[in-house]
Design an enzyme around this catalytic site. Structure first.
Site, PDB file in Angstrom:
ATOM      1  N   HIS A  54      49.639  23.492  34.365  1.00 48.33           N
ATOM      2  CA  HIS A  54      50.488  22.660  33.776  1.00 48.33           C
ATOM      3  C   HIS A  54      51.485  21.882  34.802  1.00 48.33           C
ATOM      4  CE1 HIS A  54      49.259  24.433  30.136  1.00 48.33           C
ATOM      5  NE2 HIS A  54      49.845  23.350  29.508  1.00 48.33           N
TER       6      HIS A  54
ATOM      7  N   TYR B 159      58.519  17.349  25.386  1.00 53.24           N
ATOM      8  CA  TYR B 159      57.573  18.308  25.124  1.00 53.24           C
ATOM      9  C   TYR B 159      57.790  19.731  26.157  1.00 53.24           C
ATOM     10  CZ  TYR B 159      52.880  19.948  23.897  1.00 53.24           C
ATOM     11  OH  TYR B 159      51.618  20.777  23.276  1.00 53.24           O
TER      12      TYR B 159
END
Length: 104
Positions: A22, A41
């Protein structure tokens, strides 16, 4: 904006790998999320319980749901399925949470 929260799990031996994948996420995935109205997010890890807690603000449920049918999202799910429980379609096994309090 619509606020959403959901929980997922990550395999006990995959915390570091999950975070590595990520940071950063694929630029084309970031672009799809943004173009479909996703904002702010964030994903948090509870290391003791192998839980992931995610929050996101979206512009519409329809646009958010449309992300799942994009090629890049399908590829991302396939890329992540070895580090977390997944559904038969490779989407992460997750549960949406009900908001019970919000302070602005």
């Amino acid at each position: 904006m619509i606020r959403k929260a959901f929980v997922m799990q990550v395999n006990a031996d995959a915390h570091e790998e999950y975070q590595r994948r990520h940071n950063p996420i694929w630029p084309e995935l970031e672009a799809v999320l943004k173009s479909h109205g996703a904002h702010h997010y964030a994903i948090y890890l509870d290391q003791e319980r192998n839980l992931l807690f995610a929050t996101v603000e979206i512009e519409s449920e329809e646009r958010w749901n449309a992300v799942a049918s994009t090629d890049v999202c399908q590829r991302w799910w396939k890329h992540m399925r070895d580090v977390m429980p997944a559904n038969p379609d490779n989407s992460p096994a997750s549960a949406e949470l009900k908001e019970v309090f919000y302070l602005q």
